[in-house]
Design a protein around this motif. Structure first.
Motif, PDB file in Angstrom:
ATOM      1  N   TRP A 235       0.692  -1.348   0.094  1.00 27.38           N
ATOM      2  CA  TRP A 235       0.032   0.005  -0.054  1.00 27.38           C
ATOM      3  C   TRP A 235       0.802   1.379   0.027  1.00 27.38           C
ATOM      4  CZ3 TRP A 235      -5.246   0.042  -1.522  1.00 27.38           C
ATOM      5  CH2 TRP A 235      -5.486  -1.349  -1.516  1.00 27.38           C
ATOM      6  N   LYS A 236       2.119   1.022   0.479  1.00 30.51           N
ATOM      7  CA  LYS A 236       3.126   2.369   0.544  1.00 30.51           C
ATOM      8  C   LYS A 236       3.352   2.626  -1.298  1.00 30.51           C
ATOM      9  CE  LYS A 236       4.720   3.202   4.419  1.00 30.51           C
ATOM     10  NZ  LYS A 236       3.697   3.548   4.975  1.00 30.51           N
ATOM     11  N   VAL A 238       1.045   2.305  -3.496  1.00 33.28           N
ATOM     12  CA  VAL A 238      -0.291   3.034  -4.009  1.00 33.28           C
ATOM     13  C   VAL A 238      -0.257   4.246  -3.534  1.00 33.28           C
ATOM     14  CG1 VAL A 238      -2.652   3.012  -3.553  1.00 33.28           C
ATOM     15  CG2 VAL A 238      -1.454   0.803  -3.603  1.00 33.28           C
ATOM     16  N   GLU A 239       0.063   4.817  -2.271  1.00 30.43           N
ATOM     17  CA  GLU A 239       0.357   6.280  -1.862  1.00 30.43           C
ATOM     18  C   GLU A 239       1.308   6.993  -2.653  1.00 30.43           C
ATOM     19  OE1 GLU A 239       1.322   5.901   2.616  1.00 30.43           O
ATOM     20  OE2 GLU A 239      -0.575   4.477   2.687  1.00 30.43           O
ATOM     21  N   SER A 266      -5.437   4.667   1.786  1.00 30.10           N
ATOM     22  CA  SER A 266      -4.076   5.306   0.525  1.00 30.10           C
ATOM     23  C   SER A 266      -4.284   6.537  -0.204  1.00 30.10           C
ATOM     24  CB  SER A 266      -3.928   4.027  -0.366  1.00 30.10           C
ATOM     25  OG  SER A 266      -5.144   3.950  -1.337  1.00 30.10           O
TER      26      SER A 266
END
Ligand code: HOC
Length: 381
Positions: A235-236, A238-239, A266
């Motif tokens: 998810w990092k 995605v951010e 996110s």
């Protein structure tokens, strides 16, 4: 085929006109294809409440998706190799969508490039990316999408590994097709398709070949995918993509309420409830069955879209009734493209719009923005 009146007519015509390797690529799912089939058949179990003596004048299907005006709540899904269903396929589909007032989403795995589509359209289209190991390549794709004035980025999260599709393996799928004797004979039996391909330079992956530093040969797609796609996606990333892109971000491939919460965190603007058209995790729930739990979990925090199994305007309105703000069609427009090029995509959109409009009226409503569960018989959804 005499008169085309529904999406199945377009499918039958596309099957006649498109070489087997590319028709099969579009029209198949992974392993036993159980999720691929359920995506559509689960719609059929849902039943409408028919209403009568309600004023049906002045109906409207116009709404918004991620804040952008659309003439109906339907977008064209990102689909790999649309340009192999018909020469210049992505350009033709984008032109049809633009005229219709619905979003066209260009896949990273398209034949026509971002620049090809931008040169032939005048309104912004959407662009889809994956998380590949080569982050510089993602940076370059994002910059190219910005330069082309794309108005939303769709980030696919469910294809870091490729679901096994038996037909693609058996057909030796590649773009352009390898010139084996069976392929040549099959292409010769599809003269419209072959003439179109002879008339275009766009026969391989326009966004990738010549643009990604480590790619020259795309002949083995599944091994290329396994080399390039990042299995450590988190998810990092995605951010990071949200921040790098800076515009509307739509996350594709959410089937679970926990992931839906993470998608909200996110910073995404919308998520797509999607099992990749039944092409990835065979045995997953159909998208329409997964939709209600995700709407319950995060529907008040984020816009929810869905794809998978839609073959009619009736299917569209069922998804809207269960809380989707918009839906994506993939195979229906590819059938149209393979059958008749741009005219076929227009025909597909026309069929779906008419079915959606009339079904809404039969259910006693005149504004698609007012559609909710009330149009469905309890116990059938
Ligand atoms: C075999 C090509 O989303 C699909 C597409 C693109 C896949 C990339 C690899 O086939 O489901």
């Amino acid at each position: 085929m005499s008169v085309i009146t529904n999406i199945e007519d377009l499918r039958i015509l596309a099957q006649k006109r498109v070489p087997r390797m590319f028709y099969d690529y579009a029209d198949s799912g992974s392993w036993t294809e159980s999720t691929y089939r359920a995506n559509n058949s689960d719609f059929a179990d849902m039943k409408f409440r028919q209403r009568v003596a309600v004023n049906m004048e002045n109906r409207t299907l116009a709404t918004t998706m991620v804040g952008q005006a659309v003439s109906m709540p339907v977008a064209l899904a990102p689909t790999g190799m649309a340009g192999m269903q018909h020469a210049d396929g992505e350009i033709l589909a984008a032109k049809a969508a633009e005229k219709f007032g619905v979003p066209f989403t260009l896949s990273t795995m398209s034949i026509c490039s971002i620049e090809d589509v931008a040169a032939h359209t005048s309104k912004p289209f959407w662009f889809q990316v994956y998380v590949m190991k080569d982050r510089d390549f993602i940076n370059r794709l994002i910059d190219r999408a910005k330069a082309a004035n794309c108005s939303a980025l769709v980030l696919t999260l469910d294809l870091q590994i490729l679901g096994q599709r038996h037909k693609d393996l058996k057909n030796g799928l590649s773009a352009p097709p390898k010139l084996t004797i069976p392929n040549i004979l099959n292409m010769m039996s599809k003269p419209r398709w072959s003439m179109g391909m002879l008339g275009t330079q766009r026969r391989t992956f326009g966004n990738i070949v010549g643009h990604a530093s480590n790619v020259s040969d795309m002949s083995s797609l599944s091994s290329w995918t396994s080399q390039q796609f990042d299995l450590a996606l988190s998810w990092k990333d995605v951010e990071w993509i949200k921040q790098r892109w800076g515009g509307k971000l739509i996350i594709k491939g959410i089937m679970d309420a926990e992931d839906a919460h993470l998608a909200v965190e996110s910073g995404a603007d919308a998520l797509i409830v999607s099992n990749h058209g039944g092409r990835q995790l065979d045995g997953a729930l159909s998208s329409i069955r997964a939709l209600p739990a995700i709407v319950d979990a995060v529907g008040k925090q984020i816009e929810i879209h869905m794809d998978g199994g839609i073959r009619s305007g009736q299917d569209v309105i069922k998804a809207i009734a269960l809380g989707a703000k918009g839906v994506y069609i993939g195979r229906p427009f590819l059938y149209g493209l393979g059958a008749m090029g741009e005219a076929g995509v227009t025909k597909c959109l026309d069929i779906i719009r008419n079915e959606l409009d009339l079904t809404m009226a039969f259910c006693g409503l005149t504004d698609v923005n007012k559609v909710d569960k009330q149009i469905l018989i309890p116990g059938t959804y």
